[in-house]
Design a protein around this motif. Structure first.
Motif, PDB file in Angstrom:
ATOM      1  N   SER A   1       0.824  -1.202   0.000  1.00  0.00           N
ATOM      2  CA  SER A   1       0.000   0.000   0.000  1.00  0.00           C
ATOM      3  C   SER A   1       0.857   1.250   0.000  1.00  0.00           C
ATOM      4  O   SER A   1       0.535   2.238  -0.636  1.00  0.00           O
ATOM      5  CB  SER A   1      -0.921  -0.014   1.218  1.00  0.00           C
TER       6      SER A   1
ATOM      7  N   ARG B   1       2.498   1.921  -3.571  1.00  0.00           N
ATOM      8  CA  ARG B   1       1.665   2.007  -4.756  1.00  0.00           C
ATOM      9  C   ARG B   1       2.011   3.265  -5.532  1.00  0.00           C
ATOM     10  O   ARG B   1       2.216   4.330  -4.964  1.00  0.00           O
ATOM     11  CB  ARG B   1       0.195   2.029  -4.352  1.00  0.00           C
ATOM     12  N   LYS B   2       2.066   3.160  -6.866  1.00  0.00           N
ATOM     13  CA  LYS B   2       2.446   4.294  -7.693  1.00  0.00           C
ATOM     14  C   LYS B   2       1.347   5.346  -7.713  1.00  0.00           C
ATOM     15  O   LYS B   2       0.183   5.058  -7.507  1.00  0.00           O
ATOM     16  CB  LYS B   2       2.731   3.827  -9.124  1.00  0.00           C
ATOM     17  N   ALA B   3       1.761   6.577  -7.963  1.00  0.00           N
ATOM     18  CA  ALA B   3       0.795   7.650  -8.162  1.00  0.00           C
ATOM     19  C   ALA B   3      -0.005   7.375  -9.423  1.00  0.00           C
ATOM     20  O   ALA B   3       0.472   6.725 -10.360  1.00  0.00           O
ATOM     21  CB  ALA B   3       1.515   8.995  -8.261  1.00  0.00           C
ATOM     22  N   CYS B   4      -1.235   7.861  -9.486  1.00  0.00           N
ATOM     23  CA  CYS B   4      -2.080   7.612 -10.650  1.00  0.00           C
ATOM     24  C   CYS B   4      -1.503   8.330 -11.873  1.00  0.00           C
ATOM     25  O   CYS B   4      -0.716   9.285 -11.760  1.00  0.00           O
ATOM     26  CB  CYS B   4      -3.516   8.050 -10.373  1.00  0.00           C
TER      27      CYS B   4
ATOM     28  N   CYS C   1       0.040  12.826  -5.393  1.00  0.00           N
ATOM     29  CA  CYS C   1      -1.075  11.871  -5.366  1.00  0.00           C
ATOM     30  C   CYS C   1      -1.106  11.173  -4.010  1.00  0.00           C
ATOM     31  O   CYS C   1      -0.053  10.787  -3.472  1.00  0.00           O
ATOM     32  CB  CYS C   1      -0.923  10.853  -6.487  1.00  0.00           C
TER      33      CYS C   1
ATOM     34  N   ARG D   1      -2.410   8.308  -3.625  1.00  0.00           N
ATOM     35  CA  ARG D   1      -2.334   6.873  -3.963  1.00  0.00           C
ATOM     36  C   ARG D   1      -3.579   6.087  -3.540  1.00  0.00           C
ATOM     37  O   ARG D   1      -3.530   4.881  -3.351  1.00  0.00           O
ATOM     38  CB  ARG D   1      -1.077   6.254  -3.351  1.00  0.00           C
TER      39      ARG D   1
ATOM     40  N   CYS E   1      -8.076   8.882  -6.395  1.00  0.00           N
ATOM     41  CA  CYS E   1      -7.295   9.760  -5.533  1.00  0.00           C
ATOM     42  C   CYS E   1      -8.031  11.078  -5.312  1.00  0.00           C
ATOM     43  O   CYS E   1      -8.995  11.406  -6.016  1.00  0.00           O
ATOM     44  CB  CYS E   1      -5.916  10.013  -6.128  1.00  0.00           C
TER      45      CYS E   1
ATOM     46  N   PRO F   1      -6.984   4.821 -11.670  1.00  0.00           N
ATOM     47  CA  PRO F   1      -5.643   5.396 -11.634  1.00  0.00           C
ATOM     48  C   PRO F   1      -4.881   5.322 -12.964  1.00  0.00           C
ATOM     49  O   PRO F   1      -3.774   5.832 -13.039  1.00  0.00           O
ATOM     50  CB  PRO F   1      -4.948   4.525 -10.592  1.00  0.00           C
TER      51      PRO F   1
END
Length: 643
Positions: free
Chosen positions: A10, A13-16, A26, A28, A32, A45
């Motif tokens: 969690s 997790r990459k930014a959208c 972001c 995340r 978002c 995302p």
């Protein structure tokens, strides 16, 4: 069962994709926060908006504005067609027949459903607050719930005020007292303790002091009583007047005790109608109280007496207009820090019984007043409820459900929740959330001991000197409920009558329109009743007139914008009642702001009668007082009415 997501997954997790494209931070989440705000939750995302594409919420807002404009234009065309049809035939024109939900309304509902489906609910309250501007261009920002009378700025004295009654009348105190008072609450440390001796000549005679103390406990302590009468008489008055004479020396008397005495006398002087210079002399006592607190600065020597003096001082500011709203806000901040320094917000049960009761009453009376002032002035509360563990004092009322004390200990936390969840929410509040908060206030039971009486019971329950305390408690409890409804819905009321002047009850905020109208009428009706039976207490209780001013302004605006509304006649009748009450009490309410509010109401009533007689809106008058924009200007000129 799908595998549980670990904390590391969690966290990393990459930014959208859309936030990466716009280089935004972001959170995340899916969707978002940025995508929710921009109206593109559906693509989060992994999707992105095409270059030049607008968010769906922006398009919805533009379409809603277009619909409102077309609805208003259609209203004007229908009115013109109606006049033309009546001149040639007695039958109704086919285009004017009653119709069911039209396509425009269907589109409007569809847009609302789209917006609700996109964000989970429609976000409608995202305003900073209300601005007030005076004649010289000075601007102040108020919170979104601030009452309208707070926006009336200071200025030159109005005609009709005698020189000794004006707000700028000079005081007869020595210059060093005035200077020392001006340094409150942060005076220099060089003030000698012997300075307290200089206050002795300014102590009122014993009989005068007793008279002013009685006026205070009769006309003001019913609202907020941070200090009991028995404690005051035995520990403060007796200390300053041994053997019923002013003390020969005050060196052994703490300066904070003298400050409390001066402050109680000052607030009692406000109700001394036999004294034509009562406001000037009240301000002199207030100045002495502030100067006495500077002998021993409250931030270095916090005492319960200092907290009592400041609590009465804040009540004094609530009932007069001697200081600006910004100053009172700063004073509440000092009061909050003083309570924390004394530990009043914590459990007092381990102290001696008498000390425990004294501190509990002082804290909760101040806290309840702070909550209400925070709500009506649109400012944050000085002490957060998260750091309060002090027990509430018992209610002396033995009737089932308790009385005034029990009720306000339940009602003020509800106001705190409204301020925190609605008007100070980080992401704004939706209309459905506002209605839920209002429902919480509606469910608070009003004890029978302070319920508003029926018409046949008013003479018994509101009239007579024996009923003056309970009568004012009944008024403040029931008036506070209606005032809360008024302030909660006023923003939506403005939006509805502005966007749907032809019929605001077709607007999505129609509930708020109805609520504002009914609450305003009830407030003015209750003010008329309580002034009839308790004229002195009502005249000196400035919040009652502040609430009524907001109610009258709302009703007057309804008439100017919607003169053909089914409620316009009732609104006009209650606007007349408000003006008559303000006229009758102007001799007792000689503050500059009271005169200015009366001037505004009289001009508003004049325009409202014209609008109702001609059955056409006077929009320019509403723009003059800044009802739409939230910038409240003086209602000094009357532009030519335009429809």
């Amino acid at each position: 069962m799908p595998p549980m997501q670990t904390a590391s997954q969690s966290t990393h997790r990459k930014a959208c994709k859309e936030c990466r494209r716009l280089r935004l931070g972001c959170d995340r989440e899916v969707p978002c926060y940025n995508c929710k705000r921009r109206g593109c939750s559906a693509i989060c995302p992994d999707g992105t908006l095409e270059k030049g594409a607008r968010s769906r919420s922006t398009i919805i807002v533009e379409l809603q504005e277009t619909i409102a404009e077309l609805r208003n234009r259609n209203y004007l065309l229908e009115e013109a067609l109606k006049e033309l049809q009546t001149s040639v035939s007695t039958e109704q024109h086919p285009l004017l027949r009653d119709k069911k939900l039209g396509k425009t309304d269907q589109v409007s509902q569809h847009l609302q459903s789209l917006q609700a489906g996109e964000d989970g609910d429609e976000e409608v309250l995202d305003a900073l607050g209300t601005f007030s501007i005076n004649d010289t261009g000075d601007i102040s920002l108020h919170g979104p719930t601030a009452a309208m009378e707070y926006f009336i700025k200071e200025g030159p004295a109005l005609p009709g005020l005698e020189p000794e009654e004006r707000a700028d009348s000079p005081m007869s105190l020595p210059a060093d007292f005035i200077l020392l008072s001006a340094l409150f609450p942060f005076p220099p440390n060089a003030v000698p303790l012997e300075k307290i001796e200089h206050f002795i000549p300014h102590l009122p005679p014993f009989k005068t002091a007793v008279h002013l103390v009685e006026l205070y406990f009769t006309h003001f302590a019913w609202c907020s009583n941070p200090i009991t009468k028995s404690f005051f008489m035995s520990n403060i008055l007796a200390e300053c007047y041994p053997a019923e004479e002013p003390a020969a020396s005050l060196v052994r008397t703490h300066s904070h005790i003298a400050s409390t005495l001066f402050m109680v006398c000052g607030l009692g002087m406000v109700a001394d109608f036999q004294n034509k210079r009562r406001f000037v002399e009240a301000e002199e006592y207030h100045t002495l109280a502030r100067a006495a607190l500077c002998i021993c600065p409250v931030y270095e020597y916090p005492t319960v007496y200092a907290a009592q003096s400041m609590a009465v001082m804040l009540l004094y500011h609530m009932c007069t207009e001697k200081r600006s709203n910004a100053y009172v806000l700063a004073l509440w901040g000092v009061m909050g820090r003083l309570c924390e320094a004394l530990g009043l917000n914590y459990d007092q049960s381990k102290l001696k019984k008498g000390c425990t009761e004294l501190r509990e009453q002082l804290f909760w009376e101040s806290s309840n007043l702070d909550s209400w002032q925070a709500f009506v002035s649109g400012r944050p509360k000085s002490i957060s409820s998260k750091v309060i563990s002090c027990r509430k004092p018992p209610d002396p009322e033995t009737a089932p459900g308790g009385g005034w004390i029990t009720w306000k200990h339940i009602f003020t936390p509800a106001l705190d929740r409204v301020v925190e969840r609605a008007f100070r929410a980080e992401k704004g509040a939706t209309y459905s959330q506002i209605q839920q908060l209002e429902q919480e206030i509606q469910t608070i039971p009003t004890p029978s001991a302070i319920s508003w009486p029926k018409d046949e019971e008013k003479t018994t329950l509101l009239g007579g000197p024996r009923q003056q305390v309970t009568a004012m408690e009944r008024y403040l409890a029931n008036g506070s409920i209606e005032t809360a409804f008024l302030h909660i819905n006023l923003w939506f009321f403005r939006q509805a009558i502005r966007e749907s002047p032809a019929n605001p009850f077709d607007h999505p905020f129609a509930y708020s329109v109805r609520r504002v109208i009914e609450s305003s009428i009830k407030l003015l009706d209750m003010l008329r009743d309580i002034y009839t039976y308790q004229p002195i207490n009502t005249a000196v209780f400035r919040p009652a007139w502040t609430y009524s001013y907001s109610a009258a302004m709302a009703l007057g605006t309804l008439i100017l914008v919607c003169p053909k509304s089914a409620d316009a006649e009732r609104a006009l009748a209650m606007l007349d009642v408000a003006c008559e009450l303000f006229i009758v009490t102007q001799e007792n309410r000689r503050e500059l702001k009271a005169r200015k509010s009366l001037h505004t109401l009289l001009r508003l009533r004049e325009d409202a009668h014209k609008a109702r007689a001609e059955l056409r809106p006077f929009i320019s008058q509403v723009e003059t007082i800044g009802f739409w924009s939230g910038i409240m200007n003086p209602y000094n000129q009357t532009p030519s009415p335009t429809s």
